[in-house]
Design a protein around this motif. Structure first.
Motif, PDB file in Angstrom:
ATOM      1  N   CYS A  25       5.395  10.208  25.024  1.00 30.68           N
ATOM      2  CA  CYS A  25       4.119   9.587  25.359  1.00 30.68           C
ATOM      3  C   CYS A  25       3.790   8.364  24.516  1.00 30.68           C
ATOM      4  O   CYS A  25       3.220   7.409  25.013  1.00 30.68           O
ATOM      5  CB  CYS A  25       3.033  10.655  25.179  1.00 30.68           C
ATOM      6  SG  CYS A  25       1.417  10.249  25.810  1.00 30.68           S
ATOM      7  N   LEU A  26       4.148   8.387  23.237  1.00 31.43           N
ATOM      8  CA  LEU A  26       3.692   7.367  22.303  1.00 31.43           C
ATOM      9  C   LEU A  26       4.838   6.474  21.858  1.00 31.43           C
ATOM     10  O   LEU A  26       5.962   6.931  21.684  1.00 31.43           O
ATOM     11  CB  LEU A  26       3.068   8.023  21.072  1.00 31.43           C
ATOM     12  CG  LEU A  26       1.950   9.039  21.343  1.00 31.43           C
ATOM     13  CD1 LEU A  26       1.524   9.690  20.044  1.00 31.43           C
ATOM     14  CD2 LEU A  26       0.768   8.363  22.020  1.00 31.43           C
ATOM     15  N   SER A  27       4.526   5.200  21.658  1.00 30.24           N
ATOM     16  CA  SER A  27       5.513   4.247  21.169  1.00 30.24           C
ATOM     17  C   SER A  27       4.868   3.356  20.120  1.00 30.24           C
ATOM     18  O   SER A  27       3.826   2.745  20.378  1.00 30.24           O
ATOM     19  CB  SER A  27       6.049   3.391  22.331  1.00 30.24           C
ATOM     20  OG  SER A  27       6.972   2.441  21.881  1.00 30.24           O
ATOM     21  N   GLY A  28       5.479   3.317  18.944  1.00 27.18           N
ATOM     22  CA  GLY A  28       4.932   2.494  17.876  1.00 27.18           C
ATOM     23  C   GLY A  28       5.276   3.062  16.520  1.00 27.18           C
ATOM     24  O   GLY A  28       6.210   3.847  16.373  1.00 27.18           O
ATOM     25  N   ASN A  29       4.499   2.702  15.507  1.00 28.52           N
ATOM     26  CA  ASN A  29       4.773   3.098  14.126  1.00 28.52           C
ATOM     27  C   ASN A  29       3.706   4.086  13.668  1.00 28.52           C
ATOM     28  O   ASN A  29       2.517   3.789  13.686  1.00 28.52           O
ATOM     29  CB  ASN A  29       4.768   1.859  13.227  1.00 28.52           C
ATOM     30  CG  ASN A  29       5.348   2.148  11.866  1.00 28.52           C
ATOM     31  OD1 ASN A  29       5.633   3.292  11.538  1.00 28.52           O
ATOM     32  ND2 ASN A  29       5.511   1.109  11.074  1.00 28.52           N
ATOM     33  N   LEU A  30       4.165   5.292  13.278  1.00 27.22           N
ATOM     34  CA  LEU A  30       3.235   6.286  12.740  1.00 27.22           C
ATOM     35  C   LEU A  30       3.019   5.972  11.261  1.00 27.22           C
ATOM     36  O   LEU A  30       3.877   6.223  10.420  1.00 27.22           O
ATOM     37  CB  LEU A  30       3.803   7.693  12.925  1.00 27.22           C
ATOM     38  CG  LEU A  30       2.912   8.847  12.465  1.00 27.22           C
ATOM     39  CD1 LEU A  30       1.580   8.842  13.208  1.00 27.22           C
ATOM     40  CD2 LEU A  30       3.621  10.181  12.650  1.00 27.22           C
ATOM     41  N   LYS A  31       1.846   5.435  10.941  1.00 23.96           N
ATOM     42  CA  LYS A  31       1.579   4.925   9.600  1.00 23.96           C
ATOM     43  C   LYS A  31       0.908   5.986   8.725  1.00 23.96           C
ATOM     44  O   LYS A  31       0.270   6.915   9.240  1.00 23.96           O
ATOM     45  CB  LYS A  31       0.677   3.680   9.690  1.00 23.96           C
ATOM     46  CG  LYS A  31       1.316   2.538  10.467  1.00 23.96           C
ATOM     47  CD  LYS A  31       0.376   1.345  10.568  1.00 23.96           C
ATOM     48  CE  LYS A  31       1.023   0.206  11.345  1.00 23.96           C
ATOM     49  NZ  LYS A  31       0.114  -0.961  11.489  1.00 23.96           N
ATOM     50  N   PRO A  32       1.046   5.853   7.404  1.00 23.51           N
ATOM     51  CA  PRO A  32       0.416   6.833   6.489  1.00 23.51           C
ATOM     52  C   PRO A  32      -1.100   6.915   6.647  1.00 23.51           C
ATOM     53  O   PRO A  32      -1.686   7.959   6.382  1.00 23.51           O
ATOM     54  CB  PRO A  32       0.802   6.319   5.100  1.00 23.51           C
ATOM     55  CG  PRO A  32       2.055   5.533   5.327  1.00 23.51           C
ATOM     56  CD  PRO A  32       1.900   4.899   6.683  1.00 23.51           C
ATOM     57  N   ASN A  33      -1.748   5.814   7.049  1.00 26.09           N
ATOM     58  CA  ASN A  33      -3.205   5.828   7.206  1.00 26.09           C
ATOM     59  C   ASN A  33      -3.621   6.136   8.638  1.00 26.09           C
ATOM     60  O   ASN A  33      -4.741   5.815   9.049  1.00 26.09           O
ATOM     61  CB  ASN A  33      -3.792   4.495   6.757  1.00 26.09           C
ATOM     62  CG  ASN A  33      -3.278   3.326   7.609  1.00 26.09           C
ATOM     63  OD1 ASN A  33      -2.351   3.487   8.403  1.00 26.09           O
ATOM     64  ND2 ASN A  33      -3.887   2.158   7.437  1.00 26.09           N
ATOM     65  N   SER A  34      -2.751   6.750   9.409  1.00 30.11           N
ATOM     66  CA  SER A  34      -3.055   7.066  10.802  1.00 30.11           C
ATOM     67  C   SER A  34      -4.274   7.973  10.914  1.00 30.11           C
ATOM     68  O   SER A  34      -4.512   8.850  10.062  1.00 30.11           O
ATOM     69  CB  SER A  34      -1.851   7.742  11.460  1.00 30.11           C
ATOM     70  OG  SER A  34      -2.189   8.230  12.740  1.00 30.11           O
ATOM     71  N   SER A  35      -5.036   7.764  11.978  1.00 29.15           N
ATOM     72  CA  SER A  35      -6.209   8.608  12.233  1.00 29.15           C
ATOM     73  C   SER A  35      -5.820  10.045  12.535  1.00 29.15           C
ATOM     74  O   SER A  35      -6.676  10.935  12.499  1.00 29.15           O
ATOM     75  CB  SER A  35      -7.015   8.035  13.407  1.00 29.15           C
ATOM     76  OG  SER A  35      -7.469   6.735  13.113  1.00 29.15           O
ATOM     77  N   LEU A  36      -4.554  10.281  12.817  1.00 29.94           N
ATOM     78  CA  LEU A  36      -4.090  11.648  13.043  1.00 29.94           C
ATOM     79  C   LEU A  36      -4.436  12.538  11.857  1.00 29.94           C
ATOM     80  O   LEU A  36      -4.797  13.719  12.035  1.00 29.94           O
ATOM     81  CB  LEU A  36      -2.574  11.636  13.267  1.00 29.94           C
ATOM     82  CG  LEU A  36      -1.877  12.998  13.343  1.00 29.94           C
ATOM     83  CD1 LEU A  36      -2.301  13.738  14.600  1.00 29.94           C
ATOM     84  CD2 LEU A  36      -0.359  12.821  13.313  1.00 29.94           C
TER      85      LEU A  36
END
Length: 787
Positions: free
Chosen positions: A83-94
């Motif tokens: 589903c998702l494409s991109g960079n999972l960053k340390p400051n992600s809202s996840l």
């Protein structure tokens, strides 16, 4: 997608998905009301989605969704796969969703980043799945904070490092780390974790041996997969202490000493054992003593160097599946094998077996449902099979005679592979009831039975390389599930089967080397149809007509996802999985590829090929062919095509083989072909082309013969040079842009051209005024300056 639209898009996901209470994950559906997530949680979710390209999210996928607590509104479960494409960053809202208990982000496209250590802050997690996301580097040590974690799936990434990550996860019951690049030794503490029941480390770089201390230890492991690693030294003896094991995979370990099956005698609960790809001690195969787990139901001994059927099989009365493919077994299949009461699957392809021990009826009363004898040395008539047979594969033997009519008595028979034998006679009509029929490369005669009934389950039909006549049976229209239709190298005489476009699942159509005739252009100037078609080969017939410009519009082969690795994907046949996975695998086909006619077995839907060669097709090559971005091979040679080579060829970024030879093409070779990095073979010989050959690396390395027969061509690899000639420049590739972008491009060209003209006139005036004597010295007094 704009931020506001993305926000609404994801809120709709929250409102439409089912809601789960935090105390359990039992499905709760209420058609009249819904419980939305709390506002802060909803904002965090929306922010998280806005961090990625989520345009491919399928909200109807039952595996995707958001679940919130009924009373508090906090998110307790989030599942988003493919589903998702991109960079999972340390400051992600996840990582603002602190109440998550279940998080699954499998099969996404996170751009080559490491796993953020912030996952360790989600300390309420019980299930975490990050499988197949392209993560690199080590698993963060912060994972040790996830003390409630019971399921951890990190398979199919590019993770490195060792196993310190799980030392505090005392509740962990399921750990999957397969197909990574983990290294080092396997600590015994991992195998003795108090709750761990499932461990999969298949396909890593683990080495060394396993050591247990002498203290009494409780072993909980029931399922362990250590296959495809590099263990050396002791491994079998320590594993024999894991007495609760039910499933054990030690395939392809390549240990220095042979495996002794007698060391498994303590594993009384073992049901599944895979030792494929390892050397087995002959003594442990020949013994009749009860020294191996007698409850075994599945046994894999593929690629083990075995030379005869092991006597140990006699005592395995619960055995259901045996795979001994790719060994060196010679002689006869022993009669006693068929007496095993629960045996359902026997796979022995790629051996040197020549017959069955005992009378011809030896198989009749067997319980076997799946039998593969492929690539052996069987001769004579096809044997009488068990009445319960479902899958029978006997291709690449020396069976002769006709296909017995008794085969019509096997009401459970669904898959039949009899290709590459010496069978003669007609095709029995009853075979039209099968799901898969492969009788390729025999000497069968007559016509294809026109007996396919309404709702027939046929998915694969391969009758290529026989002596069949007549027409394609129109009753194939009743086979709505048909995916694969191959009838090449016969004597079928018919017009092009436009009527097959009603079969919406058809992906492979190969009719080469027959007596087909007439136009291959549909009525009017519209597209051909066949939207799912991937492999389309109709070479060496008598087809005529012109291809309209929109001929290839709407084909699914325009999808780039079909061939992302830029190459063919070969399937190594032989194992039980490949034998039965016909939904994904094409049987061997003839493919004209890179100038050669070769046999290949390929995975279906990973690429696209077109072969119209050796017909009588006229007119221009349709520009719409440039839409087929998954195309790896195109052969239009030996026809009567005219006009220019389409500029849209430059869009075929996956193209590996291009043959346009022996036509009447004119103009220049598009320069964009020189930038196709996968183009390993090109042949445009014997046309009417002119101008400079594009000088990309892939083209200059071609043989000189690929460009011969074009009087106007010059430059490498031909000897003719373009220096000092009036050869026209090569065409520039046409941009595949939208209309507005094209207008902008032309505005830029006009602007640039106007400035260039003014600047050029100014320079020319300066040169004419001040440098005329200098120019004369360089050019010479009697030379003309050619502009």
């Amino acid at each position: 997608m704009s931020e506001s639209l993305m926000h609404l898009h994801f809120l709709s996901l929250i409102l439409l998905c089912c809601v789960f209470p935090s105390r359990s994950f039992d499905l709760h559906i209420d058609n009249s009301t819904y419980v939305a997530c709390g506002p802060h949680q909803s904002q965090a979710l929306a922010d998280f989605m806005n961090e990625f390209d989520s345009s491919h999210c399928n909200l109807t996928d039952p595996y995707n969704g958001v679940w919130c607590d009924n009373s508090t509104g906090v998110v307790t479960k989030l599942q988003l796969r493919e589903c998702l494409s991109g960079n999972l960053k340390p400051n992600s809202s996840l990582f603002r969703l602190h109440h998550l208990r279940y998080l699954s982000l499998r099969h996404n496209k996170f751009i080559s980043s490491s796993i953020p250590s912030e996952f360790g802050n989600l300390n309420r997690l019980e299930v975490l799945s990050l499988k197949n996301n392209g993560f690199v580097g080590q698993v963060p040590s912060s994972f040790n904070n996830l003390s409630l974690l019971s399921v951890l799936r990190l398979s199919r990434n590019k993770l490195t490092g060792s196993f310190s990550l799980v030392r505090n996860l005392t509740k962990l019951s399921y750990l999957a780390l397969s197909h990574n690049q983990l290294s080092g030794t396997l600590p015994s503490s991992l195998l003795t974790m108090p709750s761990l029941k499932y461990l999969n480390l298949h396909g890593n770089d683990l080495t060394g041996s396993i050591e247990f201390d002498n203290s009494s230890t409780t072993f909980s492991l029931q399922h362990m997969n250590l296959g495809n690693n590099h263990f050396e030294g002791k491994i079998i003896e320590p594993i024999s202490k894991l007495i609760n094991l039910k499933h054990l995979d030690l395939s392809f370990l390549n240990t220095s000493s042979p495996f002794d099956l007698r060391l498994f005698s303590s594993l009384k609960s073992l049901l599944y054992l895979d030792l494929s790809g390892n050397s087995i001690s002959p003594a442990s195969l020949d013994t009749n003593l009860y020294n191996i787990p007698t409850n075994l139901e599945v046994l894999f001994l593929s690629v083990c160097g075995i030379t005869k059927f092991p006597n140990i099989l006699k005592i395995l009365e619960n055995l259901e599946v045996i795979d001994m493919s790719n060994n060196r077994i010679k002689g006869k299949v022993p009669k006693w094998l068929w007496n095993l009461p629960r045996l359902t699957t026997v796979f022995v392809p790629n051996n040197s077996i020549n017959s069955f021990e005992g009378p011809v009826e030896v198989l009749v009363n067997s319980s076997v449902k799946n039998l593969s004898l492929r690539r052996n040395c069987f001769e004579g008539e096809i044997p009488i099979l068990p009445l319960s047979i479902n899958f029978f594969a006997a291709s690449k033997n020396r069976f002769s005679g006709s296909i017995p009519l008794s085969i019509c008595n096997y009401r459970s028979l669904t898959y039949l592979r009899l290709g590459y034998n010496n069978l003669t006679g007609p095709i029995p009509q009853c075979l039209s009831n099968l799901t898969l029929l492969n009788i390729r490369k025999n000497n069968l005669e007559g016509s294809i039975p026109d007996a396919f009934h309404m709702g027939a389950s046929l998915r694969t039909l391969d009758v290529g390389h026989n002596r069949l006549t007549g027409k394609l049976p129109r009753s194939l229209l009743n086979c709505s599930a048909l995916v694969f239709l191959v009838a090449d190298h016969n004597m079928i005489e018919d017009t092009f089967p436009f009527w097959l476009k009603a079969l919406l699942n058809l992906q492979v159509l190969i009719l080469s080397s027959n007596k087909f005739y007439g136009s291959i252009s549909p009525t009017g100037q519209g597209p051909l149809g066949f939207p799912e078609l991937r492999i389309f080969e109709i070479s060496d017939n008598k087809f005529t007509g012109c291809l309209p410009p929109r001929y290839f519009v709407d084909w699914k082969a325009s999808s780039l996802t079909m061939n992302e690795d830029g190459g063919l994907y070969m399937v190594h046949s032989g194992s039980i999985y490949e034998e039965t996975s016909f939904y994904n695998i094409i049987d061997i086909i003839d493919l004209r590829y890179k100038g050669l006619s070769m046999e290949h077995q390929w995975a279906l839907t990973l690429y696209a090929t077109i072969d119209f060669s050796e017909n009588r097709i006229e007119g221009q090559i349709p520009e719409s062919i440039g839409l087929l971005k998954a195309l790896i091979s195109l052969n239009l040679s030996n026809n009567a095509f005219t006009g220019h080579i389409p500029l849209s060829f430059s869009n075929l970024r996956k193209l590996e083989s291009l043959d346009l030879s022996s036509n009447q093409l004119s103009g220049t070779i598009p320069s964009g072909l020189g930038s196709l990095s996968f183009l390993a073979y090109i042949n445009v010989s014997h046309n009417q082309l002119k101008g400079e050959i594009p000088q990309g690396t892939q083209i200059t390395g071609q043989a000189k013969s690929s460009f011969e027969g074009n009087a106007g061509l010059c430059s490498l690899p031909l000897q003719e040079t373009c220096f000092g000639t009036d050869a026209p420049p090569t065409q520039q590739p046409k941009e595949e842009d939208q209309e507005e972008e094209q207008v902008l491009n032309w505005k830029g060209v006009v602007t640039g051209y106007g400035l260039g003209v003014l600047l050029g006139l100014a320079i020319a005036q300066a040169i004419a005024s001040y440098k005329s004597e200098w120019l004369v010295k360089i050019i010479g007094p009697n030379k003309r300056l050619s502009l």
